[in-house]
Scaffold this motif. Structure first.
Motif, PDB file in Angstrom:
ATOM      1  N   PHE A   1       0.846  -1.188   0.000  1.00 17.73           N
ATOM      2  CA  PHE A   1       0.000   0.000   0.000  1.00 17.73           C
ATOM      3  C   PHE A   1       0.885   1.244   0.000  1.00 17.73           C
TER       4      PHE A   1
ATOM      5  N   TYR B   1      -0.851  -1.077  -4.553  1.00 20.71           N
ATOM      6  CA  TYR B   1      -2.090  -0.291  -4.456  1.00 20.71           C
ATOM      7  C   TYR B   1      -1.702   1.077  -3.954  1.00 20.71           C
TER       8      TYR B   1
ATOM      9  N   PHE C   1      -8.683   1.787  -0.038  1.00 21.05           N
ATOM     10  CA  PHE C   1      -8.526   0.326  -0.053  1.00 21.05           C
ATOM     11  C   PHE C   1      -8.922  -0.331   1.270  1.00 21.05           C
TER      12      PHE C   1
ATOM     13  N   PHE D   1      -2.586  -5.555   4.044  1.00 24.29           N
ATOM     14  CA  PHE D   1      -1.374  -5.527   3.220  1.00 24.29           C
ATOM     15  C   PHE D   1      -0.188  -6.119   3.975  1.00 24.29           C
TER      16      PHE D   1
ATOM     17  N   ALA E   1       3.277  -1.211   3.931  1.00 26.46           N
ATOM     18  CA  ALA E   1       2.744   0.083   3.504  1.00 26.46           C
ATOM     19  C   ALA E   1       3.833   1.124   3.652  1.00 26.46           C
TER      20      ALA E   1
ATOM     21  N   ARG F   1      -4.341  -1.109   8.214  1.00 26.50           N
ATOM     22  CA  ARG F   1      -4.431  -1.751   6.901  1.00 26.50           C
ATOM     23  C   ARG F   1      -3.347  -2.824   6.716  1.00 26.50           C
TER      24      ARG F   1
END
Ligand code: SAH
Length: 210
Positions: free
Chosen positions: A84, A107, A141, A147, A150, A167
């Motif tokens: 991410f 992403y 997202f 993930f 990140a 995340r």
């Protein structure tokens, strides 16, 4: 177009990063593979392989190659990791990470819609399968599985927002510049069962997170 001069300039840049930084050959190979000149505005083309940030419009910059190398290396990535990115900018760093983790695994979210759109087109044209969304990194997202890693290319003044930390899976890594302008530090957070482990990696200069 990737000319012989571009290739030579890129090799010189990688050789100088290898001398100055303690980063893996995998990271250096990723830098060597990405045509940075295709990510900078035309008027800066001759400086595309200088190790410095350059303006990309909307008061934003493309990060200096050494910062891209250091952040990428600290993420400790493997092929297949889902990553991410907060702050796509021109898409350069996302392309470097995509070289390591492979297609479909990066992403990225960008606050300035025009930059997000330009980066999406550019990455697509260069053959990078990166998902780029316009929006705020705090919200992007959220429906995806956690993930593996990140990173932020803009600096939150008060530390990495919880909504971004959340995340990332347990065992995952987060690398970010944090702090107010003039006093930012690069930090790596590792998400543990019992909380976050925080390492400091020195003073840095990034655009503030909005
Ligand atoms: N990754 C880029 C560097 C981008 S500069 C490279 O490869 O060189 C940092 C970017 O973060 C800017 O484009 C800025 O618009 C964006 N940004 C700032 N705050 C943000 C936020 N809250 N969410 C998403 N992007 C943000």
């Amino acid at each position: 177009m990737d000319t012989a001069d571009d290739e030579a300039a890129r090799q010189r840049l990688v050789a100088s990063l290898r001398e100055r930084l303690d980063v893996s050959e995998r990271t250096l190979a990723a830098i060597a593979a990405v045509p940075r000149h295709a990510f900078v505005p035309d008027r800066y083309r001759s400086r595309a392989y200088d190790d410095r940030p350059l303006p990309i419009g909307h008061e934003q910059t493309i990060s200096a190659p050494h910062m891209v190398a250091v952040i990428t290396d600290l993420l400790d990535l493997d092929s297949g990791d889902a990553v991410f990115e907060v702050g796509t900018g021109c898409g350069y760093h996302a392309a470097v990470v995509a070289e390591i983790v492979g297609p479909g695994n990066v992403y990225s979210v960008e606050r300035v819609p025009a930059l997000a759109e330009a980066a999406r087109d550019r990455l697509d044209r260069l053959g990078y399968d990166v998902t780029v969304r316009a929006g705020d990194g705090r919200d992007a997202f959220a429906a995806r599985p956690a993930f593996d890693a990140a990173y932020l290319t803009c600096a939150p003044a008060d530390g990495v927002p919880d909504r971004i930390v959340d995340r990332v899976r347990t065992g995952g890594r987060i690398v970010a510049p944090v702090g107010r302008e003039g006093a930012q530090r690069l930090v790596r957070l590792t998400v543990g069962e019992a909380g976050l482990n925080r390492e400091d990696h020195g003073g840095v200069r990034f655009v503030p997170m909005r």
